[in-house]
Design an enzyme around this catalytic site. Sequence first.
Site, mmCIF file in Angstrom:
data_model
loop_
_atom_site.group_PDB
_atom_site.id
_atom_site.type_symbol
_atom_site.label_atom_id
_atom_site.label_comp_id
_atom_site.label_asym_id
_atom_site.label_seq_id
_atom_site.Cartn_x
_atom_site.Cartn_y
_atom_site.Cartn_z
ATOM 1 N N GLY A 10 -21.926 33.629 -58.976
ATOM 2 C CA GLY A 10 -21.196 33.659 -58.106
ATOM 3 C C GLY A 10 -22.066 34.613 -56.755
ATOM 4 O O GLY A 10 -21.374 35.583 -56.427
ATOM 5 N N ALA A 11 -23.404 34.523 -56.842
ATOM 6 C CA ALA A 11 -24.215 35.781 -56.679
ATOM 7 C C ALA A 11 -25.164 34.966 -55.489
ATOM 8 O O ALA A 11 -26.222 35.651 -55.916
ATOM 9 C CB ALA A 11 -25.206 36.184 -57.453
ATOM 10 N N GLY A 14 -22.971 37.984 -51.226
ATOM 11 C CA GLY A 14 -21.779 39.121 -51.487
ATOM 12 C C GLY A 14 -22.292 39.781 -52.396
ATOM 13 O O GLY A 14 -23.212 40.594 -52.613
ATOM 14 N N ALA A 18 -25.595 41.386 -54.669
ATOM 15 C CA ALA A 18 -25.266 42.781 -54.577
ATOM 16 C C ALA A 18 -25.442 43.410 -55.931
ATOM 17 O O ALA A 18 -26.802 44.451 -56.428
ATOM 18 C CB ALA A 18 -24.771 43.910 -53.602
ATOM 19 N N ASP A 34 -24.430 29.854 -58.993
ATOM 20 C CA ASP A 34 -23.898 29.817 -57.792
ATOM 21 C C ASP A 34 -23.394 28.247 -57.536
ATOM 22 O O ASP A 34 -24.006 27.375 -58.216
ATOM 23 C CB ASP A 34 -24.166 30.147 -56.624
ATOM 24 C CG ASP A 34 -23.135 30.662 -55.576
ATOM 25 O OD1 ASP A 34 -23.286 31.866 -55.353
ATOM 26 O OD2 ASP A 34 -22.191 30.523 -54.873
ATOM 27 N N TYR A 148 -3.975 34.870 -54.828
ATOM 28 C CA TYR A 148 -5.440 35.865 -55.570
ATOM 29 C C TYR A 148 -4.408 37.219 -56.038
ATOM 30 O O TYR A 148 -5.646 37.420 -57.230
ATOM 31 C CB TYR A 148 -5.883 35.928 -54.402
ATOM 32 C CG TYR A 148 -6.942 37.199 -54.074
ATOM 33 C CD1 TYR A 148 -8.369 36.356 -53.964
ATOM 34 C CD2 TYR A 148 -6.954 38.053 -54.625
ATOM 35 C CE1 TYR A 148 -9.282 36.835 -54.558
ATOM 36 C CE2 TYR A 148 -7.794 39.176 -54.515
ATOM 37 C CZ TYR A 148 -9.218 38.849 -54.429
ATOM 38 O OH TYR A 148 -10.645 38.785 -53.979
ATOM 39 N N ALA A 150 -2.097 37.634 -58.393
ATOM 40 C CA ALA A 150 -2.326 37.618 -59.356
ATOM 41 C C ALA A 150 -3.323 37.075 -60.861
ATOM 42 O O ALA A 150 -3.722 37.414 -61.804
ATOM 43 C CB ALA A 150 -0.969 36.375 -59.429
ATOM 44 N N ASP A 184 -17.058 44.183 -46.512
ATOM 45 C CA ASP A 184 -17.213 42.922 -45.963
ATOM 46 C C ASP A 184 -18.222 41.251 -46.626
ATOM 47 O O ASP A 184 -19.111 41.649 -45.814
ATOM 48 C CB ASP A 184 -18.000 43.941 -44.556
ATOM 49 C CG ASP A 184 -18.175 42.718 -43.107
ATOM 50 O OD1 ASP A 184 -17.238 42.187 -43.386
ATOM 51 O OD2 ASP A 184 -18.555 42.855 -42.454
HETATM 52 N N1 LIG Z 1 -15.432 41.446 -50.760
HETATM 53 C C1 LIG Z 1 -13.771 41.575 -51.171
HETATM 54 O O1 LIG Z 1 -13.138 42.590 -50.357
HETATM 55 C C2 LIG Z 1 -13.503 42.276 -52.705
HETATM 56 C C3 LIG Z 1 -13.770 41.333 -53.230
HETATM 57 N N2 LIG Z 1 -13.814 40.993 -54.722
HETATM 58 C C4 LIG Z 1 -14.434 40.313 -55.964
HETATM 59 O O2 LIG Z 1 -15.546 39.847 -55.706
HETATM 60 C C5 LIG Z 1 -16.732 38.946 -56.190
HETATM 61 C C6 LIG Z 1 -17.125 38.060 -55.094
HETATM 62 O O3 LIG Z 1 -16.623 38.368 -53.833
HETATM 63 P P1 LIG Z 1 -17.406 38.688 -52.724
HETATM 64 O O4 LIG Z 1 -18.974 38.601 -52.851
HETATM 65 O O5 LIG Z 1 -16.885 39.603 -51.825
HETATM 66 O O6 LIG Z 1 -17.580 36.728 -51.761
HETATM 67 P P2 LIG Z 1 -18.230 35.863 -51.331
HETATM 68 O O7 LIG Z 1 -17.441 34.574 -50.698
HETATM 69 O O8 LIG Z 1 -19.544 36.717 -50.346
HETATM 70 O O9 LIG Z 1 -19.127 35.307 -52.459
HETATM 71 C C7 LIG Z 1 -18.695 34.865 -54.235
HETATM 72 C C8 LIG Z 1 -19.496 33.778 -54.488
HETATM 73 O O10 LIG Z 1 -18.948 32.865 -55.187
HETATM 74 C C9 LIG Z 1 -18.976 31.472 -54.917
HETATM 75 N N3 LIG Z 1 -18.759 31.084 -56.027
HETATM 76 C C10 LIG Z 1 -17.150 30.212 -55.946
HETATM 77 N N4 LIG Z 1 -16.603 29.810 -56.340
HETATM 78 C C11 LIG Z 1 -17.536 29.954 -57.405
HETATM 79 C C12 LIG Z 1 -17.508 28.612 -58.373
HETATM 80 N N5 LIG Z 1 -16.472 27.751 -58.735
HETATM 81 N N6 LIG Z 1 -18.751 28.805 -59.641
HETATM 82 C C13 LIG Z 1 -19.638 29.175 -58.551
HETATM 83 N N7 LIG Z 1 -19.730 30.437 -57.524
HETATM 84 C C14 LIG Z 1 -18.555 30.355 -56.922
HETATM 85 C C15 LIG Z 1 -19.313 31.788 -53.164
HETATM 86 O O11 LIG Z 1 -20.041 30.414 -53.862
HETATM 87 C C16 LIG Z 1 -20.190 32.927 -53.330
HETATM 88 O O12 LIG Z 1 -21.592 33.042 -52.945
HETATM 89 C C17 LIG Z 1 -14.979 37.976 -56.252
HETATM 90 O O13 LIG Z 1 -14.794 37.492 -57.808
HETATM 91 C C18 LIG Z 1 -14.444 38.810 -55.093
HETATM 92 O O14 LIG Z 1 -12.860 37.847 -55.694
HETATM 93 C C19 LIG Z 1 -12.841 41.656 -54.470
HETATM 94 C C20 LIG Z 1 -12.327 43.152 -54.082
HETATM 95 C C21 LIG Z 1 -12.284 43.043 -52.785
HETATM 96 C C1 LIG Z 2 -7.379 38.811 -48.015
HETATM 97 C C2 LIG Z 2 -8.957 38.653 -49.109
HETATM 98 C C3 LIG Z 2 -9.013 39.853 -50.045
HETATM 99 C C4 LIG Z 2 -10.019 39.928 -50.876
HETATM 100 C C5 LIG Z 2 -10.997 40.914 -51.181
HETATM 101 C C6 LIG Z 2 -9.925 41.376 -51.996
HETATM 102 O O1 LIG Z 2 -9.801 41.488 -53.380
HETATM 103 C C7 LIG Z 2 -9.731 42.735 -51.449
HETATM 104 C C8 LIG Z 2 -8.369 43.834 -51.862
HETATM 105 C C9 LIG Z 2 -7.725 45.407 -51.293
HETATM 106 C C10 LIG Z 2 -7.080 46.162 -51.141
HETATM 107 C C11 LIG Z 2 -5.619 45.420 -51.265
HETATM 108 C C12 LIG Z 2 -4.677 45.584 -50.654
HETATM 109 C C13 LIG Z 2 -3.489 45.777 -50.461
HETATM 110 C C14 LIG Z 2 -2.446 46.669 -50.151
HETATM 111 C C15 LIG Z 2 -1.136 45.831 -49.564
HETATM 112 O O2 LIG Z 2 -0.805 45.526 -50.226
HETATM 113 C C16 LIG Z 2 -0.332 47.550 -49.195
HETATM 114 O O3 LIG Z 2 -1.099 48.433 -49.375
HETATM 115 C C17 LIG Z 2 1.008 47.304 -49.145
HETATM 116 C C18 LIG Z 2 0.967 46.313 -47.437
HETATM 117 C C19 LIG Z 2 2.152 46.085 -47.493
HETATM 118 C C20 LIG Z 2 2.521 44.818 -47.313
HETATM 119 O O4 LIG Z 2 3.645 44.542 -47.685
HETATM 120 O O5 LIG Z 2 1.918 43.967 -47.780
#
Ligand SMILES: NC(=O)C1=CN([C@@H]2O[C@H](COP(=O)(O)OP(=O)(O)OC[C@H]3O[C@@H](n4cnc5c(N)ncnc54)[C@H](O)[C@@H]3O)[C@@H](O)[C@H]2O)C=CC1
Ligand SMILES: CCCCCC(=O)/C=C/C=C\C=C\C=C\[C@@H](O)[C@@H](O)CCCC(=O)O
Length: 336
Positions: A10-11, A14, A18, A34, A148, A150, A184
């Site tokens: 999935g690179a 995002g 990086a 991807d 998500y 879970a 972001d």
């Molecule tokens: N951006 C955020 O706030 C956070 C992201 N993450 C995790 O980081 C990882 C990367 O996410 P981001 O870069 O933020 O999102 P993103 O949406 O920019 O990147 C995800 C990438 O995975 C690819 N992808 C999705 N399904 C796929 C599949 N079935 N097979 C192959 N590739 C697939 C997409 O096409 C995309 O290029 C994810 O696991 C996400 O849950 C975790 C915490 C916070």
């Molecule tokens: C919405 C997209 C999420 C995908 C990106 C991701 O994985 C990011 C997660 C980062 C942090 C999440 C923190 C959540 C915290 C809250 O659940 C906690 O502060 C309680 C807030 C009140 C509530 O009832 O949810």
Amino acid sequence: MSGKVAVVTGAARGLGRAFTEALLKRGDKVCFCDVDVQQGKQTENELKKNFGDDNVQFLPCDVQKDEEFKDFFNRVIQKYNTVDIMVNNAGIMNENQWRTTIDINLTAVIHGSLLAMNHMKNKSTGGGLIVNVSSLAGVMPVSFCPAYTASKHGVIAFSRSWALQPELKRNRIRITCLCPSFADTDIIKGTDDRVHGPELARMVMKQYGLMVFPYPNDQTLYFEIVVSTLNPYYVAFDSENSHLYWTGRTLGKINRCNPNGSDPTTIVDVSIPVALTLDTHNSTQNSIALHKVTFDGKANQVVVNLTAWPIDIEIGMSVIYMLIKLKYYRYHIMSV
Ligand SMILES: NC(=O)C1=CN([C@@H]2O[C@H](COP(=O)(O)OP(=O)(O)OC[C@H]3O[C@@H](n4cnc5c(N)ncnc54)[C@H](O)[C@@H]3O)[C@@H](O)[C@H]2O)C=CC1
Ligand SMILES: CCCCCC(=O)/C=C/C=C\C=C\C=C\[C@@H](O)[C@@H](O)CCCC(=O)O
């Protein structure tokens, strides 16, 4: 520690992109996949220009499809003979498609980890690193995206369980989780249609802050450090708990726990999760490092020795928080 062969799922964009760049900068070769073929090819072209044709390759693959994932992994081995680092990063967030969310975020991470382990334990040079991308949602409940959350809890549970396996240690395979906070990227765009309670989601994101991306102190830094743990000289682990959780969340600023900035030893009262209400990602100026974390045995206290070692406090505080959250009493981080 460069010259490794890495796989990143999935690179095309995002965080995965990086991570790929972080590996390429180290001098590793990266093969990434991807499901988004157009974006994958575009990213491949851009990276080849910067890092050389032979060092990076994109292959289309939907990690949800078992055979496709297996073929992709085997093609990397055919091309490079080995895989040293496996980054299971691909993920989605869509509560309306909760089954797909579990399939991609958890089932495929399990599959990717097993493919990597089977290869790493049999290869002649032995050993390797598996980095599974979880989330802060992997360590706490998030009411607006339960499926998500879970899936991300599952990633941590799976990785922690394997990390305790003697077989893994015997084969010098390290398994690690990354737990980013909100960054972001596209995954949080258009969130309203994919969560339960968009207002709450917006509020929580505002409270936590978004890691602007790319960001000089963003998740790639944590990633580089995790990868560098392949080198035991840099960060030492308890041999029985050789996995670590990094999070991009800023959990406190140095002046919170060390007001006069002079005493290198500070008692942090961890019974008050002050960090959870603090601003995020603005403490990069404080380049004060985590030197050593020890637990004094008391329920809510941790002794933190800080030195002027150039690693951002964000990391230190995040580690401390995670240690506490996970009751990781046996853990020691040591400076070089
Ligand atoms: N951006 C955020 O706030 C956070 C992201 N993450 C995790 O980081 C990882 C990367 O996410 P981001 O870069 O933020 O999102 P993103 O949406 O920019 O990147 C995800 C990438 O995975 C690819 N992808 C999705 N399904 C796929 C599949 N079935 N097979 C192959 N590739 C697939 C997409 O096409 C995309 O290029 C994810 O696991 C996400 O849950 C975790 C915490 C916070
Ligand atoms: C919405 C997209 C999420 C995908 C990106 C991701 O994985 C990011 C997660 C980062 C942090 C999440 C923190 C959540 C915290 C809250 O659940 C906690 O502060 C309680 C807030 C009140 C509530 O009832 O949810």
